[in-house]
Design an enzyme around this catalytic site. Sequence first.
Site, mmCIF file in Angstrom:
data_model
loop_
_atom_site.group_PDB
_atom_site.id
_atom_site.type_symbol
_atom_site.label_atom_id
_atom_site.label_comp_id
_atom_site.label_asym_id
_atom_site.label_seq_id
_atom_site.Cartn_x
_atom_site.Cartn_y
_atom_site.Cartn_z
ATOM 1 N N ARG A 154 -10.281 -7.617 6.797
ATOM 2 C CA ARG A 154 -9.063 -6.726 7.364
ATOM 3 C C ARG A 154 -8.253 -7.741 8.044
ATOM 4 N NH1 ARG A 154 -11.839 -0.832 8.246
ATOM 5 N NH2 ARG A 154 -11.313 -0.126 6.133
ATOM 6 N N HIS A 209 -4.446 -2.916 0.378
ATOM 7 C CA HIS A 209 -5.469 -3.755 0.533
ATOM 8 C C HIS A 209 -6.627 -3.437 1.496
ATOM 9 C CE1 HIS A 209 -5.965 -7.927 -2.042
ATOM 10 N NE2 HIS A 209 -6.946 -7.096 -2.206
ATOM 11 N N GLU A 210 -7.836 -3.441 1.324
ATOM 12 C CA GLU A 210 -8.898 -3.092 2.361
ATOM 13 C C GLU A 210 -8.676 -1.957 3.369
ATOM 14 O OE1 GLU A 210 -11.396 -4.798 2.001
ATOM 15 O OE2 GLU A 210 -10.625 -6.329 0.736
ATOM 16 N N GLY A 211 -8.055 -1.049 2.688
ATOM 17 C CA GLY A 211 -8.063 0.203 3.473
ATOM 18 C C GLY A 211 -6.285 0.551 3.589
ATOM 19 N N GLN A 247 -5.987 3.223 7.858
ATOM 20 C CA GLN A 247 -5.985 2.452 9.028
ATOM 21 C C GLN A 247 -5.501 3.348 10.105
ATOM 22 O OE1 GLN A 247 -7.537 -0.549 9.042
ATOM 23 N NE2 GLN A 247 -7.774 -0.574 6.777
#
Length: 603
Positions: free
Chosen positions: A309, A453-455, A460
């Site tokens: 992240r 991307h990545e959550g 978030q």
Amino acid sequence: MALRATLDFLLYDWLQVQSLTARGRFADHSRETFDAVLDTCERIAREKYAPFNRTVDTQEPRLDGEKVVLPECTRAARLAYAESGMLGAAQDYAIGGMQLPYVLEAAANSFFAAASISISAHLLTTGSASALMAHGSALQKEVFAHNEFNGRWAGTMCLSEPQAGSSLSDITTRATPDGDDPLGPRYRLTGNKMWISAGDHEITENIVHLVLAKIPGDDGRLPAGVKGISLFIVPKHLVDVHGALTGERNDVALAGLNHKLGWRGTTNTLLNFGEGRYPVRGAAGAIGYRVGEPGRGLQYMFHMMNEARIAIGMAATMLGLAGYYASLDYARSRPQGRPMEAGGKDATQPQVRIIEHADVKRMLLAQKAYGEGALALNLYCARLVDEQHTGGPQAADEARLLLEVLTPIAKSWPSEFCLEANSLAIQIHGGYGYTREFPVEQYWRDNRLNMIHEGTHGIQALDLLGRKVRMEGGRGLQLLAGRIEACIEAAAGTELADAAAQLAGALRQALQATEAAWATGRPAEALANAVPYMQALGHVVLAWMWLDVAQATLRADAQSPANVGRRAAARYFFHYELPRIGAWLRVVRERDMTCAEMDEAGF
């Protein structure tokens, strides 16, 4: 190069990273060795990455039978990167690493992200290997992680599934016990994984997949929720205990390629595990080796995901800065319009360059404030990683807590506002910015992925307001507030006093909104406006970054053009950006349910 000058200032004048050489782990290093690493990475990025950014955008990965074909430039770039030692830059000397501070590794890798984000996506290998170094057995580290760090093998993370997306509690990939093995408890995996970056290619001799899966209970059912998820090493090609390929293909099958808006040069795949296309050792299922204890897979994978992240935040930042540099060059050379002193309409006057127009300066200042502010934030977070690993007990614990609160912001804030910077870069180019004759449209397309991307942004935000600012009795948020207040106090007696007072008011608003959001104790009300909360707290954090950076310019050569420009970007952020938090925090504070209560029939 403008990026190098900015990095030098942030690393040495602001963060004082040269002081890390006083610590035992970094004692062999100096400012000179740090500079040598930056020099090497800047050169490789300039020679092996930047010239081919458009190539990998237009020559997407394709299937040749069962193999993925990539442009040769991708292999050459990865080879140069691996030979530089950067895959294991922060690792111990004993395994071939350089024992560099993580903040130097992050700064050095920024050159590759700016040069070609598609080619630099191989950096997931470092995250994969780091997760194994933290949670794998001694043999798993030696066989898998070490061969990822030395560049022989690549690594991936396999979380999402077609039917589950980001809801990891709903994954259905099954891992059935298959006996003991020197490489770890052996399982047979069956299931499908989606959105796997670098999931298949031919540029390394093997690919190490880290796969989340569930172990069925005695009744054959998969456990519900995330607590039943375990982590497995599933190599594309089976290996022995010495790390040599056995010649057996594991039952990991490429089911298809995803063709994306951006990051087109990165292979993105759907992988089928255990479908039977490559039967292995007379039984069904891909062979995998469990990492650590059963049911702790998500915890282990989060080690990799948190680093990922921060890396995504850095990727978004560098794309924002790449667009800024391109639009700055264009604005300095493009003549259009007349001087405003004469009303801007006197055709007898020579044209002026568009950088002389106030609105173009506004757009350039916004890009600079977003990009350089985000770079400061990501380097600050990387410096906290070093503090967590090498600082004293109290400093390490504080770094851990600050990272918990800051990581969702460090990933999401650059993903949103550096994307806006890319949009402004296109605007400065006018119609040309919309064409492929100029690079800014590609920067925008590449950056649009980073909010997912990545959550995703929403995930978030839920993590930030629902968990991070409340964990350990809110101690992380209190610690963050204390750091910001110390910066405000230091700036109060300087020419930055007005900005310091404005930041103090913004911080109070954010803290009050946090408390008000949870006043009823009802998550549905508190979290209904989690994204505006994250935007507002992110702006408070970025204002803190800019105030602290501005103070560093006063301690350095205050009147140099670069430092005057940095203070102008800080002033822009305080005048144009920080006031926006009022609207964001109002809906949080009032627990506004306009969105949550909208009946879908009304859409």
